[in-house]
Design a protein around this motif. Structure first.
Motif, PDB file in Angstrom:
ATOM      1  N   GLN A   1      38.330   6.615  13.146  1.00  0.00           N
ATOM      2  CA  GLN A   1      38.816   6.285  14.484  1.00  0.00           C
ATOM      3  C   GLN A   1      37.809   5.441  15.258  1.00  0.00           C
ATOM      4  OE1 GLN A   1      40.124   9.576  16.932  1.00  0.00           O
ATOM      5  NE2 GLN A   1      40.738   8.218  18.592  1.00  0.00           N
ATOM      6  N   THR A   2      38.344   4.451  15.940  1.00  0.00           N
ATOM      7  CA  THR A   2      37.499   3.511  16.679  1.00  0.00           C
ATOM      8  C   THR A   2      37.797   3.537  18.176  1.00  0.00           C
ATOM      9  OG1 THR A   2      37.591   2.135  14.695  1.00  0.00           O
ATOM     10  CG2 THR A   2      36.649   1.126  16.656  1.00  0.00           C
ATOM     11  N   PHE A   3      39.097   3.625  18.527  1.00  0.00           N
ATOM     12  CA  PHE A   3      39.508   3.686  19.931  1.00  0.00           C
ATOM     13  C   PHE A   3      40.554   4.775  20.098  1.00  0.00           C
ATOM     14  CE2 PHE A   3      38.420  -0.823  19.159  1.00  0.00           C
ATOM     15  CZ  PHE A   3      37.378  -0.962  20.058  1.00  0.00           C
ATOM     16  N   GLN A   4      40.662   5.268  21.326  1.00  0.00           N
ATOM     17  CA  GLN A   4      41.712   6.244  21.625  1.00  0.00           C
ATOM     18  C   GLN A   4      42.448   5.844  22.899  1.00  0.00           C
ATOM     19  OE1 GLN A   4      39.789  10.085  22.321  1.00  0.00           O
ATOM     20  NE2 GLN A   4      40.120   9.890  24.522  1.00  0.00           N
ATOM     21  N   THR A   5      43.712   6.240  22.944  1.00  0.00           N
ATOM     22  CA  THR A   5      44.502   6.154  24.178  1.00  0.00           C
ATOM     23  C   THR A   5      45.338   7.427  24.233  1.00  0.00           C
ATOM     24  OG1 THR A   5      46.563   5.224  23.296  1.00  0.00           O
ATOM     25  CG2 THR A   5      44.785   3.666  23.704  1.00  0.00           C
ATOM     26  N   ASP A   6      46.129   7.571  25.279  1.00  0.00           N
ATOM     27  CA  ASP A   6      47.033   8.723  25.343  1.00  0.00           C
ATOM     28  C   ASP A   6      48.232   8.545  24.419  1.00  0.00           C
ATOM     29  OD1 ASP A   6      45.431   9.915  27.181  1.00  0.00           O
ATOM     30  OD2 ASP A   6      46.617   9.287  28.920  1.00  0.00           O
ATOM     31  N   ALA A   7      48.446   7.343  23.910  1.00  0.00           N
ATOM     32  CA  ALA A   7      49.693   7.042  23.199  1.00  0.00           C
ATOM     33  C   ALA A   7      49.500   6.583  21.757  1.00  0.00           C
ATOM     34  CB  ALA A   7      50.473   5.964  23.955  1.00  0.00           C
ATOM     35  N   PHE A   8      48.282   6.221  21.385  1.00  0.00           N
ATOM     36  CA  PHE A   8      48.008   5.795  20.013  1.00  0.00           C
ATOM     37  C   PHE A   8      46.504   5.803  19.768  1.00  0.00           C
ATOM     38  CE2 PHE A   8      47.970   1.924  22.527  1.00  0.00           C
ATOM     39  CZ  PHE A   8      46.879   1.232  22.048  1.00  0.00           C
ATOM     40  N   VAL A   9      46.142   5.729  18.488  1.00  0.00           N
ATOM     41  CA  VAL A   9      44.731   5.579  18.130  1.00  0.00           C
ATOM     42  C   VAL A   9      44.572   4.311  17.293  1.00  0.00           C
ATOM     43  CG1 VAL A   9      44.288   8.069  18.159  1.00  0.00           C
ATOM     44  CG2 VAL A   9      44.938   6.956  16.009  1.00  0.00           C
ATOM     45  N   VAL A  10      43.351   3.789  17.286  1.00  0.00           N
ATOM     46  CA  VAL A  10      43.017   2.639  16.442  1.00  0.00           C
ATOM     47  C   VAL A  10      41.885   3.069  15.512  1.00  0.00           C
ATOM     48  CG1 VAL A  10      42.167   0.259  16.393  1.00  0.00           C
ATOM     49  CG2 VAL A  10      43.665   1.012  18.259  1.00  0.00           C
TER      50      VAL A  10
END
Ligand code: FE2
Length: 390
Positions: A270-279
């Motif tokens: 995992q590199t980034f997070q949001t409330d709706a998806f991950v990258v």
């Protein structure tokens, strides 16, 4: 972006008189999120940033949806997205839900005669081919192959490319894009177990301060429309700024993979997070080293998410017939796994050179008309025994 930055000249005390050499005032602007509670920056403009001169007719850029209810594993041939001279015209939305737009772009680098601002969404660009810089009121952020460029919503920018051969993956996220919370300590610092650290950030530099009056067209994206707004003064007229909210970049090549004796699950990437998806970033790495390890991933049912993989470089070990620029979509609710032979083939392998970006969305994705135009149409059946990829 929980790291404090400062560029240019700012007054010693916020919200106090800050004067030009002619005695006039600089104009302070708070650029903040979550009301007045979230990350923010304070910018000092040469002129008031509010001087609207004229308004153009808004135009609709809502993605045209071809498939609303998708339960089909798909492969999109990303490099079939046609190059276009203009940056905004080149952006081709492919996978969409109410949280994000995922698309590809092949801008040939025509100089931008306008400024652009996405008022709805944080933008994340992944640079697959090409190099250049974004220019913003915070300064310039240079980019090259492998960089993620994160542009917070509301940032006015122009993008400049060094040459005509550019390929971008882009995301527009209605939910703010952050570094994963579990990588940060109570103080916001990236911890020792984070796969990257603050030194890896590419921060704004080379602040531009244009003291110019004229006609400055800013195309503002809001509610799936582009609103042309002409301002009296140059958007890049900032003499200095400080704070936490600004554009920045990070190279996928600086993501330090976490490996183990047995197969590690995707969250280690995992590199980034949001409330709706991950990258996530799948980077070249050593394989699992248990004597009986199977380096290829197990079959998995991603029940809670649709899984998108964008293939960047190297041999992708769990897939047959995959090339650079391909996008695979594995919808939630049905299992997927290594292609025929890939499970067995992986045994004994010591390392992989694969490079890919994964986006897992928590809500199902719809496909646009442009996505269906580059859908290979047969990927869903590619797990059958005896499938011939020649
Ligand atoms: Fe998967």
């Amino acid at each position: 972006m929980p790291i404090y930055q400062q560029l240019g000249t700012i007054p010693p005390k916020r919200h106090t008189q800050f004067r030009k050499t002619d005695g006039g005032l600089y104009y302070e602007e708070l650029f903040g999120t979550i009301g007045f509670e979230g990350m923010s920056s304070l910018l000092y403009h040469t002129w008031r940033p509010t001087q609207v001169k004229s308004l153009g007719e808004p135009y609709d850029v809502t993605p045209r949806i071809a498939v609303t209810n998708n339960m089909t594993m798909r492969k999109l041939i990303g490099f079939d997205v046609k190059p276009a001279a203009d940056y905004l015209d080149s952006r081709t939305p492919l996978l969409v839900n109410r949280d994000l737009i995922l698309g590809l772009a092949a801008p040939t680098g025509a100089p931008m005669t306008y400024f652009y601002k996405n008022a709805d969404a944080d933008e994340l660009l992944f640079i697959h081919r090409g190099s250049g810089k974004i220019r913003t009121p915070f300064g310039q952020v240079p980019f090259t192959y492998g960089d993620y460029v994160l542009i917070p919503r509301g940032t006015i920018y122009q993008i400049e490319f060094d040459g005509p051969d550019n390929r971008l993956l882009y995301l527009e996220s209605h939910s703010p894009i952050y570094t994963p919370k579990r990588y940060r300590n109570h103080f916001g610092q990236l911890t020792e177990h984070s796969p990257y650290c603050e030194r890896d950030y590419i921060l704004p530099r080379d602040l531009e301060t244009h003291d110019e009056h004229g006609d400055f067209l800013v195309r503002i994206k809001k509610q799936s429309h582009i609103h042309p707004v002409t301002y009296e003064t140059h958007p890049f007229d900032v003499i200095g700024w400080d704070g936490y909210n600004y554009p920045w970049a990070f190279s996928i090549h600086n993501f330090e993979p976490i490996t183990g004796r047995i197969h590690q699950p995707p969250p280690v990437h995992q590199t980034f997070q949001t409330d709706a998806f991950v990258v996530c970033s799948f980077c070249p790495r050593l394989y699992d080293y248990h004597p009986l390890a199977i380096p290829a991933p197990y079959n998995h049912s991603n029940i809670d998410s649709d899984e998108v993989l964008y293939y960047v470089d190297g041999d992708f070990m769990s897939r047959n017939d995959i090339a650079q620029g391909h996008i695979t979509l594995h919808p939630g609710g049905i299992p997927h796994g290594p292609h025929p032979g890939a499970y067995e083939r992986s045994i004994g392998k010591k390392e992989t050179q694969e490079l890919a970006v994964m986006v897992d969305t928590f809500r199902p994705l719809m496909l646009t008309e442009q996505a269906m135009a580059i859908d290979d149409g047969r990927y869903f059946a590619s797990w059958g025994e005896g499938v011939n990829f020649e």
